[in-house]
Design an enzyme around this catalytic site. Structure first.
Site, PDB file in Angstrom:
ATOM      1  N   GLY A   1      -7.971  -7.897   5.000  1.00  0.00           N
ATOM      2  CA  GLY A   1      -8.765  -7.946   6.231  1.00  0.00           C
ATOM      3  C   GLY A   1      -8.039  -8.552   7.413  1.00  0.00           C
ATOM      4  O   GLY A   1      -8.623  -8.737   8.479  1.00  0.00           O
TER       5      GLY A   1
ATOM      6  N   ARG B   1      -3.305  -1.057  -6.661  1.00  0.00           N
ATOM      7  CA  ARG B   1      -2.334  -2.163  -6.743  1.00  0.00           C
ATOM      8  C   ARG B   1      -2.669  -2.973  -7.990  1.00  0.00           C
ATOM      9  O   ARG B   1      -3.789  -2.867  -8.516  1.00  0.00           O
ATOM     10  CB  ARG B   1      -2.403  -3.049  -5.500  1.00  0.00           C
ATOM     11  CG  ARG B   1      -3.719  -3.721  -5.371  1.00  0.00           C
ATOM     12  CD  ARG B   1      -3.862  -4.498  -4.092  1.00  0.00           C
ATOM     13  NE  ARG B   1      -5.283  -4.786  -3.944  1.00  0.00           N
ATOM     14  CZ  ARG B   1      -5.870  -5.165  -2.856  1.00  0.00           C
ATOM     15  NH1 ARG B   1      -5.183  -5.285  -1.746  1.00  0.00           N
ATOM     16  NH2 ARG B   1      -7.145  -5.420  -2.824  1.00  0.00           N
TER      17      ARG B   1
ATOM     18  N   TYR C   1      14.241 -33.271 -21.613  1.00  0.00           N
ATOM     19  CA  TYR C   1      12.776 -33.268 -21.704  1.00  0.00           C
ATOM     20  C   TYR C   1      12.147 -33.583 -20.353  1.00  0.00           C
ATOM     21  O   TYR C   1      12.798 -34.122 -19.460  1.00  0.00           O
ATOM     22  CB  TYR C   1      12.277 -34.267 -22.761  1.00  0.00           C
ATOM     23  CG  TYR C   1      12.505 -35.725 -22.407  1.00  0.00           C
ATOM     24  CD1 TYR C   1      11.584 -36.438 -21.635  1.00  0.00           C
ATOM     25  CD2 TYR C   1      13.644 -36.396 -22.847  1.00  0.00           C
ATOM     26  CE1 TYR C   1      11.803 -37.768 -21.307  1.00  0.00           C
ATOM     27  CE2 TYR C   1      13.866 -37.723 -22.519  1.00  0.00           C
ATOM     28  CZ  TYR C   1      12.937 -38.403 -21.741  1.00  0.00           C
ATOM     29  OH  TYR C   1      13.151 -39.704 -21.399  1.00  0.00           O
TER      30      TYR C   1
ATOM     31  N   MET D   1      -5.229  -7.423   8.992  1.00  0.00           N
ATOM     32  CA  MET D   1      -4.616  -6.516   9.959  1.00  0.00           C
ATOM     33  C   MET D   1      -5.454  -5.260  10.136  1.00  0.00           C
ATOM     34  O   MET D   1      -6.555  -5.162   9.616  1.00  0.00           O
ATOM     35  CB  MET D   1      -3.189  -6.232   9.552  1.00  0.00           C
ATOM     36  CG  MET D   1      -2.332  -7.478   9.763  1.00  0.00           C
ATOM     37  SD  MET D   1      -0.649  -7.211   9.344  1.00  0.00           S
ATOM     38  CE  MET D   1      -0.778  -6.699   7.686  1.00  0.00           C
TER      39      MET D   1
ATOM     40  N   ARG E   1      -3.070   2.990   8.750  1.00  0.00           N
ATOM     41  CA  ARG E   1      -3.429   1.784   7.987  1.00  0.00           C
ATOM     42  C   ARG E   1      -2.241   0.840   7.864  1.00  0.00           C
ATOM     43  O   ARG E   1      -1.138   1.274   7.551  1.00  0.00           O
ATOM     44  CB  ARG E   1      -3.858   2.171   6.563  1.00  0.00           C
ATOM     45  CG  ARG E   1      -5.108   3.007   6.503  1.00  0.00           C
ATOM     46  CD  ARG E   1      -5.252   3.621   5.119  1.00  0.00           C
ATOM     47  NE  ARG E   1      -6.343   4.575   5.093  1.00  0.00           N
ATOM     48  CZ  ARG E   1      -7.599   4.258   4.739  1.00  0.00           C
ATOM     49  NH1 ARG E   1      -7.888   3.038   4.345  1.00  0.00           N
ATOM     50  NH2 ARG E   1      -8.532   5.172   4.760  1.00  0.00           N
TER      51      ARG E   1
ATOM     52  N   CYS F   1      10.443 -38.643 -15.736  1.00  0.00           N
ATOM     53  CA  CYS F   1       9.124 -39.204 -16.011  1.00  0.00           C
ATOM     54  C   CYS F   1       8.314 -39.419 -14.739  1.00  0.00           C
ATOM     55  O   CYS F   1       7.222 -39.956 -14.782  1.00  0.00           O
ATOM     56  CB  CYS F   1       9.237 -40.497 -16.815  1.00  0.00           C
ATOM     57  SG  CYS F   1      10.115 -41.799 -15.931  1.00  0.00           S
TER      58      CYS F   1
ATOM     59  N   HIS G   1      -2.477 -45.047  -5.628  1.00  0.00           N
ATOM     60  CA  HIS G   1      -2.802 -45.639  -6.930  1.00  0.00           C
ATOM     61  C   HIS G   1      -3.911 -44.851  -7.605  1.00  0.00           C
ATOM     62  O   HIS G   1      -3.822 -44.473  -8.779  1.00  0.00           O
ATOM     63  CB  HIS G   1      -3.220 -47.104  -6.719  1.00  0.00           C
ATOM     64  CG  HIS G   1      -3.624 -47.789  -7.994  1.00  0.00           C
ATOM     65  ND1 HIS G   1      -4.924 -47.832  -8.427  1.00  0.00           N
ATOM     66  CD2 HIS G   1      -2.892 -48.417  -8.942  1.00  0.00           C
ATOM     67  CE1 HIS G   1      -4.982 -48.472  -9.583  1.00  0.00           C
ATOM     68  NE2 HIS G   1      -3.752 -48.843  -9.912  1.00  0.00           N
TER      69      HIS G   1
ATOM     70  N   LYS H   1       0.836  -1.203   0.000  1.00  0.00           N
ATOM     71  CA  LYS H   1       0.000   0.000   0.000  1.00  0.00           C
ATOM     72  C   LYS H   1       0.875   1.259   0.000  1.00  0.00           C
ATOM     73  O   LYS H   1       0.662   2.177  -0.800  1.00  0.00           O
ATOM     74  CB  LYS H   1      -0.927  -0.020   1.227  1.00  0.00           C
ATOM     75  CG  LYS H   1      -1.874   1.150   1.230  1.00  0.00           C
ATOM     76  CD  LYS H   1      -2.833   1.094   2.423  1.00  0.00           C
ATOM     77  CE  LYS H   1      -3.867   0.009   2.210  1.00  0.00           C
ATOM     78  NZ  LYS H   1      -4.774  -0.164   3.308  1.00  0.00           N
TER      79      LYS H   1
ATOM     80  N   SER I   1      16.340 -41.588 -17.429  1.00  0.00           N
ATOM     81  CA  SER I   1      15.085 -40.894 -17.146  1.00  0.00           C
ATOM     82  C   SER I   1      14.875 -40.929 -15.638  1.00  0.00           C
ATOM     83  O   SER I   1      14.903 -42.000 -15.022  1.00  0.00           O
ATOM     84  CB  SER I   1      13.920 -41.582 -17.871  1.00  0.00           C
ATOM     85  OG  SER I   1      12.721 -40.940 -17.517  1.00  0.00           O
TER      86      SER I   1
HETATM   87  C1  PEP Z   1       8.954 -43.024 -10.705  1.00  0.00           C
HETATM   88  O1  PEP Z   1       9.296 -43.756  -9.779  1.00  0.00           O
HETATM   89  O2  PEP Z   1       9.098 -41.795 -10.693  1.00  0.00           O
HETATM   90  C2  PEP Z   1       8.332 -43.599 -11.895  1.00  0.00           C
HETATM   91  C3  PEP Z   1       8.076 -42.845 -12.944  1.00  0.00           C
HETATM   92  O3  PEP Z   1       7.970 -44.899 -11.837  1.00  0.00           O
HETATM   93  P1  PEP Z   1       6.665 -45.436 -11.082  1.00  0.00           P
HETATM   94  O4  PEP Z   1       5.872 -44.254 -10.656  1.00  0.00           O
HETATM   95  O5  PEP Z   1       5.969 -46.297 -12.043  1.00  0.00           O
HETATM   96  O6  PEP Z   1       7.290 -46.170  -9.939  1.00  0.00           O
END
Ligand code: PEP
Ligand code: MG
Length: 920
Positions: free
Chosen positions: A107, A361, A892, A109, A98, A872, A477, A29, A804
């Site tokens: 709100g 702001r 990637y 303070m 203020r 991954c 899962h 402010k 990976s």
């Molecule tokens: C992991 O462990 O990050 C992975 C991609 O394999 P999973 O989740 O299948 O164990």
């Protein structure tokens, strides 16, 4: 710190001394009031006491040396500028006090208005406003219109001061003041504050003073400077009020920033019909549409708008009430937008036809407005596309990609679990996979409700609109599979008691039977009974290719298209997807995936094929095992052919089977019961007994650390070989059909280079034999998901053509957290204690698990220059983690299909934010 330094330290800044970049010191402010002052906009004069003064006060319990003198000096120059003095009985200067922290804490303070009023100066205020200061002289209610009148105004201001000061500074219970006000109103037979006249308000001031005395043991302070000092101190202290602490924790605002305090000359919107107060946005914060958005309330002070005592009118109506102020306001709004190059929100007051700016702001906005506004500002030449990209984020894009509930007050949640996979889904409750498939085949929307899911529920999960479980966290899962499918999931809603055999669940004292309707919001984790209407996402329709952004009359889709195109041009990281069916691969490709980074093969062993897996596990002689594998081979080959077809020309990383094989056998308890029942009936139980024995034999106390991943390949002869052959044959068949398959075989759970070397030697033989002169090239690499693999990456890289990072397991094993259990079990406490701000399964733990990734990337590339690196685990689609993977230099990220656009956007933002201009 030396005493001299403390004394000299500057704790107070005049508005003319600050600017918008000093938010750390002056709070949001204060910094913006200074900026507006310097722009020459009509800001009431004032000064800001810094956050450093607050920090010093909170650390020592007293004002830092030098502060009182600096306040005095700034007050004097304020008095000079205004030609008024604080507490002057004839013409008093009044100020507001203020709070204003670096981050907005709405709100949370305190504010005290009208500081400087006392028994004498109230008369002077009235006189200056055109009255007498004496209600008797004004003829009381009879002599004055109830809504007008200088006397009324002055006494109303005084009673507000006592009320706010009492509550904020001296902790007098607010209800007492409310109660006294209600009493006066009911004696007068009204519910409207404006019907109270000066007489009534003077009576109210007396009543308030008595309340103040009763609770504090002292008279209401008449010395304006004492009022000011106490109010400043109260604002400092409000930083540590319980609600502020709670809010900060929730919003992850650091606890040690402190608040600044703004002392601002009072201007009054309650001086009559030619005065008023309002709020405005320079664009619609909900849709981003251009125009004038705001509310105005005539003859009122700011808190009346917030309290909703009277109805505001749309800002446009101000044009009729006070054209000059309206035009001036519009001019200022345009100027602020141009200056801040963004949507601004504004608070203003009009005092007898004179416009004053009280706050501005950069305004909060919805996800849709963020994209639309960024696009508009580019069109208007106020920002460039890099800046537009910086101003939106993946979390906003993700929000726009899910269907939404159209909620109204009719719907109240009955339980809240973990928002495991976002979206909104309504449907008929079912408790089994089979029933889900059955009803879905009839065209019904179903919500599969389970205590927790397992691989057997897969068909039901595919058939269902949404999944609701009473146990499990974000990496359970249910959560992982649902996210992979882009399906709504609420997990760990532990208020729900699921009784599968009875086909019902109970929640909040209500019973929900199979066939009843339920609605789940996978973003908020909320569960509703009944059917809440759902709207589809236009942004998904655009990504799916069913909307042409160039020709569609939808500003959101156009803005998304433009910003995404820019992100793609900027990013260095490629984005792949985790997909293990042709359908998922095809969708991900439409969403922009540039290959598959993880094709998990385990689901290919379920359903009809379970029997073959059982034969494989139970095989006594090599011949039996080979037969089972031979039967699986063509099925697997067909799986891969489908995926290669969908990903024609793009790399596809197929991971060899990972989970322990006993996951494919029925649960021990169920088998034991089956065997006992069949024995009782005198049936032949030889097969069930063999299965039961196998399940007992294969039981593991810690299956996540047991016979899984590469270990299976080394222990079960022929298993990996069959998969490698199926992959190679599918690739060759694809090539023969004119396609281009680029398989990358990935070995899971490697911890030592020798494991990989053994698997690789066998695989290479098979590949050479199958591929022949087809031109197909098959790479062999490994997951890095065991800490030891990360720490010996230099050795492992000698045998791997790519890495990976499996950050799910790397987090599990790096922290020693069981990924299926901990989030629901105790993460709440870890979050509360600030051990981490977000689950490390959701966003990469840069310091620990991230360090393992960094080490492996560096040592892997040192051993094999140019080694291809990807990720991954679930983190591949998490916005903050994508930035980390960019920094570390991966090639990637791979994520579930629905996260692909998010990862594309964030990979582009990562380049812009690190100041890079590299495009691929
Ligand atoms: C992991 O462990 O990050 C992975 C991609 O394999 P999973 O989740 O299948 O164990
Ligand atoms: Mg793993």
């Amino acid at each position: 710190m030396a005493a001299q330094e403390t004394v000299d330290h500057k704790y107070v800044y005049d508005f003319s001394e600050g600017n918008k970049d000093l938010k750390d010191l002056l709070g949001g402010k204060g910094a913006n009031l200074a900026e507006m002052t310097n722009l020459g906009l009509p800001v009431p004069p004032g000064f800001t006491i810094t956050t450093e003064a607050c920090q010093a006060y909170l650390a020592t319990g007293r004002e830092p040396d030098g502060l009182a003198g600096q306040i005095e000096a700034h007050l004097e120059s304020l008095e000079r500028a205004m030609g008024k003095r604080l507490g002057d009985p004839r013409d008093p200067l009044l100020v507001s006090v203020r709070s204003g922290a670096k981050f907005s804490m709405p709100g949370m303070m305190e504010t005290v208005l009208n500081v400087g009023l006392n028994d004498q100066s109230v008369v002077g205020l009235s006189a200056q406003a055109g009255g007498t200061g004496d209600p008797a002289a004004s003829g009381g209610a009879a002599g004055q219109a109830a809504s007008g009148g200088a006397d009324r105004f002055a006494w109303d201001s005084y009673r507000r001061l006592i009320q706010m000061f009492g509550k904020t500074v001296c902790e007098v219970p607010g209800e007492e003041f409310e109660h006294a006000l209600d009493e006066i109103k009911s004696a007068k037979g009204t519910q409207n504050d404006l019907d109270l006249d000066a007489d009534d308000l003077r009576g109210l001031v007396d009543a308030y003073k008595k309340i103040f005395l009763k609770h504090t043991g002292r008279e209401f302070p008449q010395q304006p400077r004492e009022q000011l000092d106490l109010a400043i101190r109260a604002v400092f202290e409000s930083w540590n009020a319980e609600r502020a602490v709670l809010y900060r924790r929730q919003e992850r605002i650091p606890a040690d920033l402190g608040t600044a305090v703004n002392v601002v000359t009072m201007v009054f919107g309650n001086l009559g019909p030619d005065s008023g107060t309002g709020v405005a946005f320079t664009r619609d914060p909900a849709s981003g549409a251009q125009g004038i958005y705001g509310d105005y309330l005539a003859n009122a002070q700011g808190e009346d708008v917030v309290a909703g005592i009277r109805n505001t009118v749309p800002l446009q109506e101000l044009a009729q009430l006070d054209r000059a102020s309206y035009d001036e306001l519009l001019g200022i709004m345009a100027r602020l937008e141009e200056h801040y190059r963004d949507l601004c929100d504004i608070e203003f007051t009009i005092e007898r036809g004179k416009l004053w700016m009280l706050q501005t702001r950069v305004g909060k906005r919805t996800a849709a407005a963020a994209f639309v506004i960024a696009g508009q500002l580019v069109d208007e030449g106020l920002i460039d596309l890099d800046e537009a990209l910086h101003r939106v984020n993946g979390a906003q894009l993700a929000q726009l990609m899910f269907p939404r509930f159209q909620l109204d007050h009719e719907f109240q949640p009955v339980a809240t679990g973990i928002g495991a996979s976002p979206g909104a889904a309504s449907g008929t409750v079912v408790f089994t996979s089979a029933r889900a498939v059955e009803l879905a085949a009839e065209g019904r929307s179903v919500i599969l409700v389970r205590r927790e899911t397992n691989p057997d529920d897969l068909n039901g999960m595919i058939a269902a609109k949404g999944i609701l479980t009473s146990r499990g966290g974000k990496t359970s899962h249910a959560a992982v599979v649902a996210r992979g499918m882009g399906k709504t999931c609420v997990s760990g809603a532990d208020a729900i008691d699921v009784n599968v055999p009875a086909k019902r669940f109970t929640v909040a004292g209500q019973t929900v039977d199979e066939g009843d309707m339920v609605s789940i919001d996978g973003t908020t984790g909320k569960v509703y009974l009944g059917e809440v209407p759902v709207m589809p996402s236009e942004v998904v329709q655009y990504f799916e290719g069913s909307l042409d952004p160039e020709h569609i009359d939808n500003p959101l889709v156009r803005a998304v298209h433009r910003i995404m195109t820019h992100a793609d041009g900027k990013r260095r990281l490629a984005v792949r997807t985790n997909a293990d069916t042709g359908a998922d691969a095809a969708r991900a490709r439409r969403f922009g995936a540039e290959g598959i980074g993880l094709c998990r093969t385990e689901h290919m062993f379920l359903g009809d094929r379970r029997e073959l897996v059982e034969r494989l596990i139970l095989a006594r002689a090599p011949g039996e095992r080979e037969e089972a594998l031979a039967a699986l081979l063509p099925l697997q080959r067909a799986d891969f052919e489908e995926i290669f077809r969908e990903m024609d020309g793009l790399p596809v990383t197929v991971r060899l089977i990972d989970p322990p094989l006993h996951e494919f056998l029925p649960p021990l308890e169920q088998l034991a019961v089956n065997v006992a029942v069949a024995q009782e009936r005198g049936e032949d139980v030889a097969k069930e007994e063999a299965l039961l024995a196998a399940v007992r034999r294969m039981h593991e106390e810690n299956p996540m650390l047991g016979l899984r991943g590469v270990r299976l390949g080394l222990v079960i002869p022929g298993l990996f070989a069959m998969q490698v052959r199926a992959i190679a044959e599918a690739a060759v068949s694809c090539a023969r059909g004119g396609g281009v398959a680029k398989p990358e075989i990935m070995v899971p759970l490697v911890g030592a280079v020798q494991e990989l070397e053994t698997v690789r030697a066998e695989a290479e033989k098979i590949i050479a034999e199958v591929v022949g002169d087809s031109g197909v090239e098959v790479l062999i690499g490994t997951m890095i998901e065991v800490p030891r693999a990360a720490l010996t990456a230099g050795q492992i890289a000698e045998a791997a053509q790519f890495f990976s990072f499996g950050t799910n397991d790397l987090t599990q094993m790096g922290w020693g957290f069981s990924r299926d259990d901990v989030e629901g079990a105790f993460f709440w406490r870890y979050l509360e204690l600030g051990i981490f701000g977000i689950s490390p399964f959701e966003s990469i733990d840069r310091d620990g698990v991230g360090r393992l990734v960094r080490i492996a990337a560096e040592e892997g590339r040192a051993a094999r220059p140019g080694l291809k690196l990807g990720v991954c685990g679930e983190h591949g689609g998490d916005p903050d983690s994508v930035h980390f993977f960019h920094e570390v230099g991966l090639d990637y990220v791979s994520c579930s299909p629905f996260r692909v656009p998010v990862a594309r956007l964030e990979a582009g933002r990562a380049v812009v934010e690190t100041g890079g201009s590299d495009s691929r």
